[in-house]
Motif scaffolding. Structure first.
Motif, short mmCIF file in Angstrom:
data_model
loop_
_atom_site.label_atom_id
_atom_site.label_comp_id
_atom_site.label_asym_id
_atom_site.label_seq_id
_atom_site.Cartn_x
_atom_site.Cartn_y
_atom_site.Cartn_z
N ILE A 18 0.84 -1.20 0.00
CA ILE A 18 0.00 0.00 0.00
C ILE A 18 0.88 1.25 0.00
CG2 ILE A 18 -1.63 1.36 1.39
CD1 ILE A 18 -2.80 -1.40 2.33
N ASP A 19 1.90 1.26 0.83
CA ASP A 19 2.79 2.42 0.92
C ASP A 19 3.49 2.68 -0.40
OD1 ASP A 19 4.03 4.53 2.52
OD2 ASP A 19 5.86 3.34 2.31
N SER A 33 0.28 3.33 -3.44
CA SER A 33 -0.82 4.28 -3.21
C SER A 33 -0.25 5.67 -2.95
CB SER A 33 -1.65 3.81 -2.02
OG SER A 33 -2.74 4.67 -1.81
N GLU A 86 -7.00 8.64 1.99
CA GLU A 86 -7.40 7.25 1.75
C GLU A 86 -6.29 6.28 2.12
OE1 GLU A 86 -9.93 9.97 -0.58
OE2 GLU A 86 -7.75 9.79 -0.42
N LYS A 87 -5.05 6.64 1.79
CA LYS A 87 -3.91 5.79 2.16
C LYS A 87 -3.80 5.70 3.68
CE LYS A 87 1.09 5.40 1.52
NZ LYS A 87 2.24 5.94 0.77
N ALA A 130 -6.46 3.43 4.92
CA ALA A 130 -6.14 2.04 4.61
C ALA A 130 -5.15 1.48 5.63
CB ALA A 130 -5.58 1.92 3.19
N SER A 184 -2.25 10.19 0.80
CA SER A 184 -3.60 10.76 0.79
C SER A 184 -4.33 10.33 2.05
CB SER A 184 -4.38 10.25 -0.43
OG SER A 184 -4.49 8.83 -0.37
#
Length: 67
Positions: A36-37, A40, A45-46, A49, A43
């Motif tokens: 993810i890091d 993505s 959203e990150k 998550a 943000s």
């Protein structure tokens, strides 16, 4: 006495084999966190998550500890 409340607010000492399960869950979640890091963009959203992934690990480990 409500057993769900008692279980939710009681320390659960690890039983044999449980620490290894906790480690396995954390390691897999860490792999996903790095992915993810990496892909993505920074943000809200990150951040959410990552927070939800931490929550997922916490609840998965709680499920092992409590049951």
């Amino acid at each position: 006495m409500n057993q769900k409340i008692e279980s939710a607010f009681t320390y659960h000492a690890p039983k044999p084999g449980q620490p290894e399960m906790y480690t396995e869950i954390r390691e897999k979640a860490k792999e996903l966190a790095y992915l993810i890091d990496e892909i993505s963009p920074d943000s809200r959203e990150k951040s959410l998550a990552m927070t939800k992934l931490e929550e997922c690990v916490m609840w998965a480990n709680a499920g092992i500890a409590r049951n």
